[in-house]
Scaffold this motif. Structure first.
Motif, PDB file in Angstrom:
ATOM      1  N   ASN A 195       0.838  -1.033  -0.116  1.00  0.00           N
ATOM      2  CA  ASN A 195      -0.069   0.003   0.134  1.00  0.00           C
ATOM      3  C   ASN A 195       0.894   1.200   0.146  1.00  0.00           C
ATOM      4  O   ASN A 195       0.348   2.220   0.043  1.00  0.00           O
ATOM      5  CB  ASN A 195      -0.939  -0.068   1.350  1.00  0.00           C
ATOM      6  CG  ASN A 195      -1.866  -1.081   1.091  1.00  0.00           C
ATOM      7  OD1 ASN A 195      -1.981  -1.819   0.493  1.00  0.00           O
ATOM      8  ND2 ASN A 195      -2.940  -0.998   1.996  1.00  0.00           N
ATOM      9  N   GLY A 196       2.167   0.941  -0.180  1.00  0.00           N
ATOM     10  CA  GLY A 196       3.070   2.217   0.098  1.00  0.00           C
ATOM     11  C   GLY A 196       3.253   3.071  -1.021  1.00  0.00           C
ATOM     12  O   GLY A 196       2.718   2.929  -2.118  1.00  0.00           O
ATOM     13  N   GLU A 197       3.757   4.157  -0.805  1.00  0.00           N
ATOM     14  CA  GLU A 197       4.015   5.335  -1.931  1.00  0.00           C
ATOM     15  C   GLU A 197       5.452   4.797  -2.346  1.00  0.00           C
ATOM     16  O   GLU A 197       6.105   4.287  -1.688  1.00  0.00           O
ATOM     17  CB  GLU A 197       3.778   6.808  -1.470  1.00  0.00           C
ATOM     18  CG  GLU A 197       4.731   7.204  -0.548  1.00  0.00           C
ATOM     19  CD  GLU A 197       4.509   8.626  -0.058  1.00  0.00           C
ATOM     20  OE1 GLU A 197       3.932   9.397  -0.974  1.00  0.00           O
ATOM     21  OE2 GLU A 197       4.807   9.088   1.009  1.00  0.00           O
ATOM     22  N   ARG A 198       5.795   5.684  -3.432  1.00  0.00           N
ATOM     23  CA  ARG A 198       7.173   5.454  -4.092  1.00  0.00           C
ATOM     24  C   ARG A 198       7.977   6.638  -3.769  1.00  0.00           C
ATOM     25  O   ARG A 198       7.602   7.730  -3.792  1.00  0.00           O
ATOM     26  CB  ARG A 198       7.249   5.260  -5.529  1.00  0.00           C
ATOM     27  CG  ARG A 198       6.188   3.985  -5.921  1.00  0.00           C
ATOM     28  CD  ARG A 198       6.258   4.133  -7.522  1.00  0.00           C
ATOM     29  NE  ARG A 198       7.324   4.221  -8.318  1.00  0.00           N
ATOM     30  CZ  ARG A 198       7.878   3.166  -8.905  1.00  0.00           C
ATOM     31  NH1 ARG A 198       7.180   1.903  -8.880  1.00  0.00           N
ATOM     32  NH2 ARG A 198       8.969   3.237  -9.780  1.00  0.00           N
ATOM     33  N   LYS A 232       5.248   9.464   6.887  1.00  0.00           N
ATOM     34  CA  LYS A 232       4.994   8.054   7.120  1.00  0.00           C
ATOM     35  C   LYS A 232       5.805   6.860   6.229  1.00  0.00           C
ATOM     36  O   LYS A 232       6.146   5.842   7.013  1.00  0.00           O
ATOM     37  CB  LYS A 232       3.564   7.754   6.548  1.00  0.00           C
ATOM     38  CG  LYS A 232       3.172   6.369   6.947  1.00  0.00           C
ATOM     39  CD  LYS A 232       1.576   6.052   6.577  1.00  0.00           C
ATOM     40  CE  LYS A 232       1.124   4.565   6.716  1.00  0.00           C
ATOM     41  NZ  LYS A 232      -0.144   4.426   6.261  1.00  0.00           N
ATOM     42  N   THR A 233       6.413   7.063   5.138  1.00  0.00           N
ATOM     43  CA  THR A 233       7.074   6.370   4.331  1.00  0.00           C
ATOM     44  C   THR A 233       8.425   5.827   5.170  1.00  0.00           C
ATOM     45  O   THR A 233       8.862   4.948   5.328  1.00  0.00           O
ATOM     46  CB  THR A 233       7.380   6.633   2.800  1.00  0.00           C
ATOM     47  OG1 THR A 233       5.831   6.593   2.362  1.00  0.00           O
ATOM     48  CG2 THR A 233       7.868   5.390   2.123  1.00  0.00           C
ATOM     49  N   LEU A 259       7.821   3.988   8.197  1.00  0.00           N
ATOM     50  CA  LEU A 259       7.805   2.465   7.785  1.00  0.00           C
ATOM     51  C   LEU A 259       9.034   1.851   7.202  1.00  0.00           C
ATOM     52  O   LEU A 259       9.214   0.694   7.976  1.00  0.00           O
ATOM     53  CB  LEU A 259       6.867   2.282   6.682  1.00  0.00           C
ATOM     54  CG  LEU A 259       5.214   2.402   6.325  1.00  0.00           C
ATOM     55  CD1 LEU A 259       4.559   2.608   5.220  1.00  0.00           C
ATOM     56  CD2 LEU A 259       4.719   1.235   7.017  1.00  0.00           C
ATOM     57  N   VAL A 269       2.920  20.434  -1.747  1.00  0.00           N
ATOM     58  CA  VAL A 269       1.908  20.258  -2.166  1.00  0.00           C
ATOM     59  C   VAL A 269       0.582  19.675  -1.439  1.00  0.00           C
ATOM     60  O   VAL A 269      -0.602  19.611  -1.538  1.00  0.00           O
ATOM     61  CB  VAL A 269       1.987  19.418  -3.500  1.00  0.00           C
ATOM     62  CG1 VAL A 269       0.596  19.110  -4.246  1.00  0.00           C
ATOM     63  CG2 VAL A 269       3.077  19.828  -4.384  1.00  0.00           C
ATOM     64  N   TYR A 270       1.278  18.743  -0.475  1.00  0.00           N
ATOM     65  CA  TYR A 270       0.627  17.925   0.263  1.00  0.00           C
ATOM     66  C   TYR A 270       0.581  17.862   1.726  1.00  0.00           C
ATOM     67  O   TYR A 270       0.631  16.764   2.432  1.00  0.00           O
ATOM     68  CB  TYR A 270       0.481  16.363  -0.212  1.00  0.00           C
ATOM     69  CG  TYR A 270       0.285  15.961  -1.791  1.00  0.00           C
ATOM     70  CD1 TYR A 270      -1.037  15.995  -2.024  1.00  0.00           C
ATOM     71  CD2 TYR A 270       1.564  15.742  -2.611  1.00  0.00           C
ATOM     72  CE1 TYR A 270      -1.045  15.657  -3.491  1.00  0.00           C
ATOM     73  CE2 TYR A 270       1.160  15.599  -3.971  1.00  0.00           C
ATOM     74  CZ  TYR A 270      -0.176  15.517  -4.360  1.00  0.00           C
ATOM     75  OH  TYR A 270      -0.452  15.261  -5.641  1.00  0.00           O
ATOM     76  N   PRO A 271       0.640  19.039   2.419  1.00  0.00           N
ATOM     77  CA  PRO A 271       0.945  19.072   3.890  1.00  0.00           C
ATOM     78  C   PRO A 271       0.033  18.662   4.636  1.00  0.00           C
ATOM     79  O   PRO A 271       0.489  17.588   5.784  1.00  0.00           O
ATOM     80  CB  PRO A 271       0.983  20.695   4.039  1.00  0.00           C
ATOM     81  CG  PRO A 271       0.242  21.321   2.869  1.00  0.00           C
ATOM     82  CD  PRO A 271       0.392  20.542   1.649  1.00  0.00           C
ATOM     83  N   GLU A 288      -2.338  15.983   3.883  1.00  0.00           N
ATOM     84  CA  GLU A 288      -2.150  14.585   3.645  1.00  0.00           C
ATOM     85  C   GLU A 288      -0.992  14.143   4.479  1.00  0.00           C
ATOM     86  O   GLU A 288      -0.975  13.015   5.084  1.00  0.00           O
ATOM     87  CB  GLU A 288      -2.164  14.180   2.185  1.00  0.00           C
ATOM     88  CG  GLU A 288      -3.349  14.189   1.344  1.00  0.00           C
ATOM     89  CD  GLU A 288      -3.649  15.853   0.733  1.00  0.00           C
ATOM     90  OE1 GLU A 288      -2.671  16.857   1.302  1.00  0.00           O
ATOM     91  OE2 GLU A 288      -4.329  16.107   0.271  1.00  0.00           O
ATOM     92  N   LYS A 328      -1.440  14.169   8.059  1.00  0.00           N
ATOM     93  CA  LYS A 328      -2.556  12.725   8.377  1.00  0.00           C
ATOM     94  C   LYS A 328      -1.928  11.462   8.420  1.00  0.00           C
ATOM     95  O   LYS A 328      -2.080  10.751   9.390  1.00  0.00           O
ATOM     96  CB  LYS A 328      -3.648  12.818   7.320  1.00  0.00           C
ATOM     97  CG  LYS A 328      -4.976  12.145   7.652  1.00  0.00           C
ATOM     98  CD  LYS A 328      -5.934  12.447   6.665  1.00  0.00           C
ATOM     99  CE  LYS A 328      -7.220  11.668   6.901  1.00  0.00           C
ATOM    100  NZ  LYS A 328      -8.311  11.837   5.810  1.00  0.00           N
ATOM    101  N   ALA A 329      -1.058  11.118   7.203  1.00  0.00           N
ATOM    102  CA  ALA A 329      -0.503   9.763   7.267  1.00  0.00           C
ATOM    103  C   ALA A 329       0.501   9.660   8.378  1.00  0.00           C
ATOM    104  O   ALA A 329       0.647   8.778   9.164  1.00  0.00           O
ATOM    105  CB  ALA A 329       0.343   9.900   5.761  1.00  0.00           C
TER     106      ALA A 329
END
Lengths: 473, 277
Positions: free
Chosen positions: B42-45, B69-70, B73, B260-262, B264, B267-268
């Motif tokens: 489910n991870g991001e790259r 989060k990544t 992990l 761009v995604y502060p 998100e 939250k993660a």
């Protein structure tokens, strides 16, 4: 299946059977596939419309020459799995093609029923999809007859439609086949580009699993050109290389504001949503901007996919901005129709000239100018020209640029032996895909520039035949 | 089939060094290149620079700061555990040449990125002056390693808790004021640091190379998410970079694009629960 349902007697004219689909208002809130597919009853009824021409024109309209009347006859006889296997003699990905092929421009446009103008052509694509789904869901794939192992090794670069097709044909001819895929999932544009609601990823996965069952090795996360080069593949004992690396380099418009936050290439927008499953954030870790007012620039299938994805991500308005008129739009009529049903707005004859942002660097608005059609250009389509004084602004928070892709440069750049055109596409022989580098073949979008799934598959097939001939010499 | 974590250690608070099994990448990689990894299904790259490699052992070394989060992990994958995907080497290698006197500047975890580049430049016959810095003593990394490859190493901390009190730019300015000759600067670290170094060297006309770290997905030129402004043009960091002429880079744009995604990201990060051991 239900015994009492009988095909309509051939003398009574049966209209083209519509495929049931999700209601427009429901489907814009989910990512599930839009059409449900034919029921066996509908399929048999539709199949009974085929008049079984002695000289079937439809076959000529198919880039891989599927025996269309033969498989339709099998459906009429309720031999659904046999029908799927008949298609697979020529087309290894029928469940995919039944969904994404532009049949209205190919096989169906040659159908005699449509030609008379009074009736509509047989829904060949819908029937193909039905047969393929039936086989997968009810019987499972069978291992076809395989040639004796030749001991020759072939490397396939990219696991999109061209690569998957070439791999399937070559393994059946007895060669050892290895696919090198740059991403972490096989399928190429079928998984990163085409959305779930148009092509469920489970179907692509089933096709890849089938190839693996036939013995195809799939190496993920291998970027040919970076992780390994083509000369190195030959040094490793591969006797031939097929390059199907696709048209994966997004074009931008080069207008001010294109690097603002909230401006995506369609590739990025769709990759985030499809491959990375950003629509399921935070269950999946990749985020995406869920814009409330989204503008997608472009008029092709990718633009329709992006605009429809935006709606499903929660946009209140999702608009297509296209500089020509509807007639020139390259998207399939069915896709435009689906988009319209879902409430996508069409700003036609409109050219974006600037994207305006706020002080934090996020998109606020799109400045556009109206266009009118002038004389035809080199593509034969009427050239759009600006209407003076027609500038206007649309308030948006997300802009998706879907104006096409250039060939991905990684392979040509790392392999100077392979000659390319000024556009960056690989130059390859039409009938074989042979490039200027001995033993290296290429096909699909890397050769043609962005085109269709079925054309890429046709190229994969042609190269597979040529590679087989070369290896057996 | 993933890639196995052979060894894991903390270099500083929330800075982790990992030795990962990746024989093909180890054999192939050159200084300045990076990999893209995905920790789980489910991870991001995310991209990470390859800090070092051992082709004999078939391993690469990654050094990263735990920021989201990544990286949390990744930090929590145990030795012997696997990460699901690792792709590389990506990006263009550093242009290693004999320039004369090279000044390699590493800020914070950027020192992990500058290290392989500095090492290659030293091996190419350059005289190497290195400046590394961090907020405080506990966050300094690779001082020993940088010392071993440098003709001269200067270490500074923002709070003065170790060696020179000040920023890397202060140290660089001081060197230049002393009349030390520098032919080229490589500066890698937090964006404000790279920008500040570029301002110092611009005034002196010293060529300065920076390595950029925008948000990236595929790393092969397919998505265009990593575009940066360089000399008034858009460039894709993954295929045109990651190293660029620092005097041409639009740092303001990059700073905005990194934000761009502060919400998100927050939250993660805040919902992350490490698996109980």
């Amino acid at each position: 299946m239900n015994e009492e349902i009988k095909p309509s007697p051939s003398k009574v004219k049966t209209p083209r059977q519509k495929m049931p689909e999700q209601d427009a208002s429901a489907r814009t809130r989910n990512f599930q596939e839009v059409p449900f597919g034919y029921t066996p009853e509908l399929a048999v009824r539709e199949a009974s419309r085929c008049v079984q021409c002695k000289k079937p024109k439809c076959i000529e309209g198919c880039p891989v020459n599927v025996s269309i009347p033969a498989f339709i006859k099998l459906i009429k006889e309720e031999k659904f799995t046999e029908a799927a296997r008949k298609i697979k003699e020529e087309n290894s990905l029928p469940a995919v093609c039944g969904r994404v092929c532009p049949q209205e421009e190919q096989c169906e446009s040659f159908c005699i029923l449509g030609a008379k103008g009074k009736d509509q052509p047989v829904a060949i694509g819908n029937l193909e999809r039905f047969a393929a789904d039936w086989e997968r869901e009810h019987e499972g794939f069978i291992i076809p007859e395989m040639a004796k192992p030749t001991g020759k090794k072939v490397a396939i670069v990219g696991s999109g439609p061209a690569g998957l097709t070439a791999a399937g044909d070559l393994i059946r001819r007895g060669h050892e086949v290895t696919i090198f895929e740059a991403l972490h999932k096989a399928g190429g544009v079928l998984v990163y580009g085409i959305p779930e609601f148009r092509l469920p990823k489970a179907i692509v996965q089933a096709e890849v699993d089938y190839l693996k069952k036939l013995g195809v090795r799939v190496f993920l996360n291998r970027i040919v050109g970076r992780s390994v080069t083509i000369p190195e593949l030959f040094a490793q004992g591969y006797g031939a290389v097929f390059v199907g690396s696709g048209a994966g380099a997004p074009q931008f418009m080069n207008i001010p504001g294109e690097n603002l936050n909230g401006v995506f290439s369609a590739n990025e927008y769709l990759t985030r949503s499809n491959l990375m499953k950003a629509y399921a954030f935070p269950d999946y870790d990749t985020p995406i901007i869920r814009g409330t007012r989204v503008a997608t620039i472009g008029g092709g299938n990718v633009a329709m996919d992006s605009a429809r994805t935006a709606l499903r991500l929660g946009a209140e308005t999702s608009a297509i901005i296209y500089r020509r008129s509807r007639t020139e739009m390259p998207a399939r009529a069915a896709e435009v129709h689906h988009a319209e049903e879902e409430g996508i707005k069409f700003e036609l004859l409109t050219l974006p000239v600037r994207i305006v942002g706020n002080d934090k660097g996020f998109v606020q608005a799109l400045e556009c100018v109206r266009m009118e059609l002038g004389e035809p250009d080199e593509s034969g389509r009427r050239r759009p020209v600006r209407v003076p004084g027609s500038e206007f602004t649309i308030e948006v928070d997300t802009v998706v640029v879907a104006i096409g892709n250039l060939p991905n440069p990684l392979i040509p750049d790392s392999t100077p032996e392979i000659k390319t055109s000024p556009r960056g596409t690989i130059i390859a022989e039409t009938d074989t895909g042979l490039t200027s580098m001995p033993g290296v073949f290429a096909g699909g979008d890397i050769v043609t520039g962005a085109a269709t799934v079925i054309l890429a598959m046709g190229a994969g097939k042609a190269s597979a035949r040529a590679i087989d001939r070369m290896l057996k010499q | 089939m993933g890639n196995k974590i052979i060894k894991k250690e903390n270099l500083a608070k929330e800075v982790v060094r990992m030795v990962v099994e990746a024989p093909e990448i180890a054999a192939k990689r050159k200084p300045g290149q990076f990999i893209i990894l995905r920790v789980n299904e489910n991870g991001e790259r995310i991209p990470l620079t390859i800090s070092d490699a051992d082709p004999g052992a078939g391993t690469i070394t990654l050094i990263f700061q735990v920021v989201g989060k990544t990286t949390m992990l990744l930090r929590d994958v145990p030795e012997g555990g696997e990460i699901s995907d690792l792709a590389g080497p990506l990006g263009n290698p550093t242009h290693v040449d004999k320039y004369g006197v090279v000044c390699a500047i590493g800020g914070g975890v950027g020192t992990a990125v500058i290290y392989p580049i500095a090492k290659a430049l030293k091996e190419a016959g350059n005289q190497l002056i290195s400046i590394i810095g961090s907020r405080n003593k506990d966050l300094l990394i690779l001082t020993k390693e940088m010392g071993q490859i440098s003709d001269r190493l200067l270490v500074c901390t923002d709070d003065g808790s170790y060696q020179i009190h000040g920023f890397v730019t202060d140290v660089l300015k001081h060197l230049l004021e002393e009349g030390v000759h520098i032919d080229i600067v490589y500066a890698i670290g937090p964006l404000p640091m790279m920008r500040a170094v570029c301002e110092v060297t611009r005034a002196k006309g010293i060529k300065t190379i920076v390595s950029l770290n925008p948000i990236m997905i595929d790393g092969t030129g397919m998505c265009g998410g990593c575009r940066v402004g360089v000399g008034g043009e858009s460039k894709f960091t993954c295929v045109h970079g990651p190293e660029f002429d620092g005097h041409q880079v639009d740092f303001d744009l990059l700073a905005k694009r990194l934000r761009v995604y502060p919400s998100e990201e927050e939250k993660a990060r805040s919902s992350y629960q490490p698996k109980p051991k």
